[in-house]
Scaffold this active site. Structure first.
Site, mmCIF file in Angstrom:
data_model
loop_
_atom_site.group_PDB
_atom_site.id
_atom_site.type_symbol
_atom_site.label_atom_id
_atom_site.label_comp_id
_atom_site.label_asym_id
_atom_site.label_seq_id
_atom_site.Cartn_x
_atom_site.Cartn_y
_atom_site.Cartn_z
ATOM 1 N N HIS A 62 11.030 -23.743 9.380
ATOM 2 C CA HIS A 62 10.018 -24.417 10.200
ATOM 3 C C HIS A 62 8.618 -24.356 9.598
ATOM 4 O O HIS A 62 7.860 -25.319 9.709
ATOM 5 C CB HIS A 62 9.965 -23.792 11.597
ATOM 6 N N ARG A 73 8.568 -33.351 11.487
ATOM 7 C CA ARG A 73 7.731 -32.649 12.475
ATOM 8 C C ARG A 73 7.203 -31.329 11.919
ATOM 9 O O ARG A 73 6.083 -30.909 12.231
ATOM 10 C CB ARG A 73 8.493 -32.440 13.790
ATOM 11 N N HIS A 74 8.001 -30.697 11.074
ATOM 12 C CA HIS A 74 7.541 -29.428 10.490
ATOM 13 C C HIS A 74 6.505 -29.677 9.394
ATOM 14 O O HIS A 74 5.533 -28.927 9.271
ATOM 15 C CB HIS A 74 8.734 -28.632 9.965
ATOM 16 N N CYS A 120 3.303 -3.035 4.051
ATOM 17 C CA CYS A 120 2.476 -1.879 4.394
ATOM 18 C C CYS A 120 3.205 -1.129 5.505
ATOM 19 O O CYS A 120 4.395 -1.379 5.734
ATOM 20 C CB CYS A 120 1.045 -2.275 4.775
ATOM 21 N N ASP A 161 0.865 -1.184 0.000
ATOM 22 C CA ASP A 161 0.000 0.000 0.000
ATOM 23 C C ASP A 161 0.903 1.236 0.000
ATOM 24 O O ASP A 161 2.128 1.132 -0.175
ATOM 25 C CB ASP A 161 -0.992 -0.027 1.179
ATOM 26 N N THR A 196 2.928 -1.156 8.845
ATOM 27 C CA THR A 196 3.343 -2.035 9.940
ATOM 28 C C THR A 196 3.665 -3.453 9.480
ATOM 29 O O THR A 196 4.298 -4.206 10.220
ATOM 30 C CB THR A 196 2.213 -2.165 10.973
ATOM 31 N N GLY A 197 3.181 -3.826 8.331
ATOM 32 C CA GLY A 197 3.260 -5.216 7.872
ATOM 33 C C GLY A 197 2.100 -6.054 8.382
ATOM 34 O O GLY A 197 1.899 -7.189 7.921
#
Ligand code: RB5
Length: 141
Positions: free
Chosen positions: A97, A132-133, A64, A7, A66-67
């Site tokens: 991960h 596991r991931h 943006c 943005d 703040t993200g």
């Protein structure tokens, strides 16, 4: 191909991101916004996320102020795992991960030098492919 969306709050950093990707020889598709005029971040984050979800683009970067807004938006799209990162450790860990397929950055929070470094780590770090991931990502889906 990397999907890009931002943005007005992320517009300036996105111009630096595009120049950086070009220097690295990485292809991108820019889903806007295309100026620093005030606009609505969900429109552009959604367009970039849809391109990743459809397979048109392998990864995405959304920016943006703040993200936060772009990451919330991108994560509404099925198949998107968008990580808001403000540090290098998180960028590496979310690839290893979470197999994150999108990166969100906050241009009013994270300076351009660090933001580009975070993007490099995000783009260059492979998924660990550990059982596991894989299992946990399956649970998210
Ligand atoms: C725009 O002012 C700002 O709200 C936006 O860039 C973003 O920070 C929203 O999460």
């Amino acid at each position: 191909m990397i999907a890009l969306g931002c943005d007005h709050g992320g517009y300036q950093l996105m111009q630096e991101m595009k120049a950086h990707l070009e220097e690295r020889g990485l292809e991108y598709k820019d889903f806007g916004t295309y100026s620093d005029a005030s606009c609505d971040y969900p429109e552009y984050a959604k367009a970039a996320a849809n391109a990743v979800a459809s397979g048109e683009c392998e990864k995405g970067i959304v920016i943006c102020g703040t993200g936060i807004g772009v990451s919330i938006t991108a994560n509404k799209i099925k198949g998107i795992r968008c990580a808001l990162c403000g540090d290098c450790f998180s960028a590496q860990a979310t690839r290893e991960h979470n197999d994150a397929n999108m990166l969100a950055l906050g241009a009013r929070v994270t300076g351009p030098g660090l933001a580009l470094k975070i993007a490099d780590i995000f783009l260059d770090t492979p998924f660990s492919d550990e059982e596991r991931h894989i299992r946990r990502i399956g649970m998210i889906e």
